[in-house]
Design a protein around this motif. Sequence first.
Motif, PDB file in Angstrom:
ATOM      1  N   ASN A   1       0.824  -1.206   0.000  1.00 30.98           N
ATOM      2  CA  ASN A   1       0.000   0.000   0.000  1.00 30.98           C
ATOM      3  C   ASN A   1       0.862   1.262   0.000  1.00 30.98           C
ATOM      4  O   ASN A   1       0.531   2.246  -0.657  1.00 30.98           O
ATOM      5  CB  ASN A   1      -0.912   0.012   1.222  1.00 30.98           C
ATOM      6  N   ARG A   2       1.966   1.219   0.757  1.00 23.00           N
ATOM      7  CA  ARG A   2       2.850   2.380   0.819  1.00 23.00           C
ATOM      8  C   ARG A   2       3.457   2.671  -0.562  1.00 23.00           C
ATOM      9  O   ARG A   2       3.533   3.822  -0.987  1.00 23.00           O
ATOM     10  CB  ARG A   2       3.938   2.155   1.863  1.00 23.00           C
ATOM     11  N   GLU A   3       3.873   1.621  -1.242  1.00 21.58           N
ATOM     12  CA  GLU A   3       4.433   1.792  -2.579  1.00 21.58           C
ATOM     13  C   GLU A   3       3.371   2.340  -3.530  1.00 21.58           C
ATOM     14  O   GLU A   3       3.643   3.224  -4.355  1.00 21.58           O
ATOM     15  CB  GLU A   3       4.952   0.446  -3.081  1.00 21.58           C
ATOM     16  N   TRP A   4       2.170   1.853  -3.413  1.00 19.08           N
ATOM     17  CA  TRP A   4       1.081   2.315  -4.270  1.00 19.08           C
ATOM     18  C   TRP A   4       0.785   3.782  -3.994  1.00 19.08           C
ATOM     19  O   TRP A   4       0.546   4.568  -4.912  1.00 19.08           O
ATOM     20  CB  TRP A   4      -0.159   1.454  -4.011  1.00 19.08           C
ATOM     21  N   ASN A   5       0.792   4.167  -2.733  1.00 20.12           N
ATOM     22  CA  ASN A   5       0.514   5.547  -2.366  1.00 20.12           C
ATOM     23  C   ASN A   5       1.611   6.497  -2.827  1.00 20.12           C
ATOM     24  O   ASN A   5       1.334   7.630  -3.219  1.00 20.12           O
ATOM     25  CB  ASN A   5       0.324   5.653  -0.850  1.00 20.12           C
ATOM     26  N   HIS A   6       2.855   6.056  -2.785  1.00 22.69           N
ATOM     27  CA  HIS A   6       3.937   6.889  -3.316  1.00 22.69           C
ATOM     28  C   HIS A   6       3.721   7.145  -4.813  1.00 22.69           C
ATOM     29  O   HIS A   6       3.920   8.263  -5.296  1.00 22.69           O
ATOM     30  CB  HIS A   6       5.287   6.204  -3.096  1.00 22.69           C
ATOM     31  N   ALA A   7       3.317   6.103  -5.524  1.00 27.68           N
ATOM     32  CA  ALA A   7       3.047   6.263  -6.958  1.00 27.68           C
ATOM     33  C   ALA A   7       1.856   7.193  -7.193  1.00 27.68           C
ATOM     34  O   ALA A   7       1.848   7.976  -8.152  1.00 27.68           O
ATOM     35  CB  ALA A   7       2.784   4.890  -7.594  1.00 27.68           C
ATOM     36  N   LEU A   8       0.863   7.122  -6.304  1.00 25.27           N
ATOM     37  CA  LEU A   8      -0.303   8.006  -6.425  1.00 25.27           C
ATOM     38  C   LEU A   8       0.120   9.459  -6.217  1.00 25.27           C
ATOM     39  O   LEU A   8      -0.341  10.352  -6.949  1.00 25.27           O
ATOM     40  CB  LEU A   8      -1.357   7.614  -5.394  1.00 25.27           C
ATOM     41  N   TYR A   9       0.980   9.707  -5.257  1.00 16.84           N
ATOM     42  CA  TYR A   9       1.485  11.057  -5.018  1.00 16.84           C
ATOM     43  C   TYR A   9       2.208  11.576  -6.258  1.00 16.84           C
ATOM     44  O   TYR A   9       1.995  12.720  -6.697  1.00 16.84           O
ATOM     45  CB  TYR A   9       2.418  11.039  -3.807  1.00 16.84           C
ATOM     46  N   GLN A  10       3.040  10.758  -6.854  1.00 19.05           N
ATOM     47  CA  GLN A  10       3.725  11.154  -8.081  1.00 19.05           C
ATOM     48  C   GLN A  10       2.721  11.472  -9.186  1.00 19.05           C
ATOM     49  O   GLN A  10       2.891  12.443  -9.942  1.00 19.05           O
ATOM     50  CB  GLN A  10       4.658  10.032  -8.539  1.00 19.05           C
ATOM     51  N   HIS A  11       1.679  10.666  -9.277  1.00 19.45           N
ATOM     52  CA  HIS A  11       0.654  10.887 -10.300  1.00 19.45           C
ATOM     53  C   HIS A  11      -0.017  12.242 -10.142  1.00 19.45           C
ATOM     54  O   HIS A  11      -0.267  12.949 -11.130  1.00 19.45           O
ATOM     55  CB  HIS A  11      -0.397   9.772 -10.215  1.00 19.45           C
ATOM     56  N   TYR A  12      -0.288  12.650  -8.907  1.00 22.26           N
ATOM     57  CA  TYR A  12      -0.927  13.941  -8.682  1.00 22.26           C
ATOM     58  C   TYR A  12      -0.018  15.092  -9.103  1.00 22.26           C
ATOM     59  O   TYR A  12      -0.480  16.088  -9.679  1.00 22.26           O
ATOM     60  CB  TYR A  12      -1.342  14.075  -7.218  1.00 22.26           C
ATOM     61  N   LEU A  13       1.276  14.975  -8.831  1.00 19.22           N
ATOM     62  CA  LEU A  13       2.202  16.031  -9.249  1.00 19.22           C
ATOM     63  C   LEU A  13       2.314  16.091 -10.771  1.00 19.22           C
ATOM     64  O   LEU A  13       2.383  17.181 -11.356  1.00 19.22           O
ATOM     65  CB  LEU A  13       3.572  15.802  -8.623  1.00 19.22           C
ATOM     66  N   GLU A  14       2.337  14.935 -11.402  1.00 14.90           N
ATOM     67  CA  GLU A  14       2.381  14.910 -12.874  1.00 14.90           C
ATOM     68  C   GLU A  14       1.110  15.518 -13.457  1.00 14.90           C
ATOM     69  O   GLU A  14       1.161  16.217 -14.486  1.00 14.90           O
ATOM     70  CB  GLU A  14       2.557  13.474 -13.358  1.00 14.90           C
ATOM     71  N   SER A  15      -0.023  15.294 -12.799  1.00 17.21           N
ATOM     72  CA  SER A  15      -1.286  15.870 -13.263  1.00 17.21           C
ATOM     73  C   SER A  15      -1.279  17.381 -13.105  1.00 17.21           C
ATOM     74  O   SER A  15      -1.747  18.116 -13.993  1.00 17.21           O
ATOM     75  CB  SER A  15      -2.464  15.263 -12.489  1.00 17.21           C
TER      76      SER A  15
ATOM     77  N   ALA B   1      12.892  12.895  -8.791  1.00 12.58           N
ATOM     78  CA  ALA B   1      13.246  12.131  -9.986  1.00 12.58           C
ATOM     79  C   ALA B   1      12.154  12.125 -11.049  1.00 12.58           C
ATOM     80  O   ALA B   1      12.346  11.554 -12.126  1.00 12.58           O
ATOM     81  CB  ALA B   1      13.582  10.689  -9.590  1.00 12.58           C
ATOM     82  N   LEU B   2      11.017  12.771 -10.751  1.00 10.38           N
ATOM     83  CA  LEU B   2       9.933  12.803 -11.739  1.00 10.38           C
ATOM     84  C   LEU B   2      10.390  13.537 -12.995  1.00 10.38           C
ATOM     85  O   LEU B   2      10.811  14.694 -12.946  1.00 10.38           O
ATOM     86  CB  LEU B   2       8.703  13.501 -11.154  1.00 10.38           C
ATOM     87  N   GLU B   3      10.291  12.886 -14.106  1.00 14.72           N
ATOM     88  CA  GLU B   3      10.773  13.461 -15.358  1.00 14.72           C
ATOM     89  C   GLU B   3       9.831  14.553 -15.853  1.00 14.72           C
ATOM     90  O   GLU B   3       8.632  14.358 -15.999  1.00 14.72           O
ATOM     91  CB  GLU B   3      10.902  12.360 -16.423  1.00 14.72           C
ATOM     92  N   GLY B   4      10.401  15.729 -16.097  1.00 14.28           N
ATOM     93  CA  GLY B   4       9.635  16.828 -16.674  1.00 14.28           C
ATOM     94  C   GLY B   4       8.824  17.638 -15.695  1.00 14.28           C
ATOM     95  O   GLY B   4       8.205  18.636 -16.072  1.00 14.28           O
ATOM     96  N   VAL B   5       8.779  17.249 -14.416  1.00 17.54           N
ATOM     97  CA  VAL B   5       8.009  17.982 -13.413  1.00 17.54           C
ATOM     98  C   VAL B   5       8.977  18.812 -12.572  1.00 17.54           C
ATOM     99  O   VAL B   5       9.993  18.308 -12.093  1.00 17.54           O
ATOM    100  CB  VAL B   5       7.208  17.025 -12.506  1.00 17.54           C
TER     101      VAL B   5
END
Length: 416
Positions: A294-308, A360-364
């Motif tokens: 769940n923690r790994e999934w939530n980290h990915a969700l956080y990244q998704h929000y920043l990319e959005s 490390a998010l590319e382009g953000v």
Amino acid sequence: MVEQGRGSLIKKQTIHRLAGILLMIFVLAGILELGSMLYFRLSSGSFLSNRELLAREAGEFVRQTAKEDCSFRDFLFPHPYLGWVHHANEPCGWTKISQQGLYGREIPMQREAGVFRVLLTGGSVAVQLGSVVGDYSLESVLNQAFGTGKLRFEVINAAIEGWKQPQQLFATILYGGAVDGIVSLEGFNEFLATLKHSDLDQRMDMPWTPSYYATNPIFEQSRESPLASWVNQEMYVFARDHWLGSRSKFLLLLANVVRAKFTEWAVASRKDWSDMNTSLDSLFSLNPGKAEQNREWNHALYQHYLESMDAITRRSGANLAVFIQPTPARFRRVTEQEAALVGDLSYGPDYRAMEARLLALEGVSVFSLARIYEHVDETIYSDSIHQPVDGIGYRIMAGEIAEVIGEKWNLVNLQP
């Protein structure tokens, strides 16, 4: 004569017994008072008055702006997309709240030539940064560094205590088209939410229930809640303002226990949603019993929000800069005063790991503020993450943010 002597003896014995009882009560009261003083000294890290201890229940900024006898809950207003904002309604509203329920100036309908508007969003730390006034405010720093006779900068404070992603994303969607740049100061609330909610098998974007419940009466379906709220408030005022209650640490401890018990009673009496097919928990549920996954999934969700946020901002023709908050757990040699206030700092490595993923998010455009207090000897923090609005910390932060976005957004060469 014998009867008079016997009566006098009985009277003396009664007086002695009463004196003994009073002495025992006095000694017991003294022990309770000294024990309570020791408890608050150890728990707070310093000798504070009852008013100061009670004030710690609210954030630094709320402590300075809230009206007498009004709690943070009284200052909240429901928002259909952002969860909660604030209000200017009597008796507990604040006149400096905009029509959008945000701190400070109104958000315009569209951009304006000659004005470069920056939307500042995030949680309580962003609220504080946006509330600094004078030469050291972010707006003043931007104008001093990049303003010209034909161009000025305006900072719009669109942050609220307790906000975390995706509330910053929603603020971007709602207001991004009327500004030229967005600064999102975040990280700490998202970090805490990821840790807590992952262990509870929930998404990190599950709203903080105290604020969400306060603005959604459907979750407060309890006849006991009004009584508990009244008792809570009366005990709070007694421990803060009463001549004796405000001076006795034992009475403060007793008041806190009573308040906690009535709150528990009201919570326990609320409608039980746990066995229902649809509940707040079910809306944000994740895999049961798999905290690490769940923690790994939530980290990915956080990244998704920043990319959005980045995609939406680019689409609207604006600029975005996400700043990950500094914490006392990293690159900070806390002062003796801070050590008593900041709490357990063992989360530092985990916070660093989260920050590394975001950087490390590319382009953000994600930037770290981790080192801005590394060589500052003055006291910065007043609790685990906040600091005084008029302290040196926000001066440093405003200068660093202005320097970063000045270079990233090429503010020197802007033409109105």
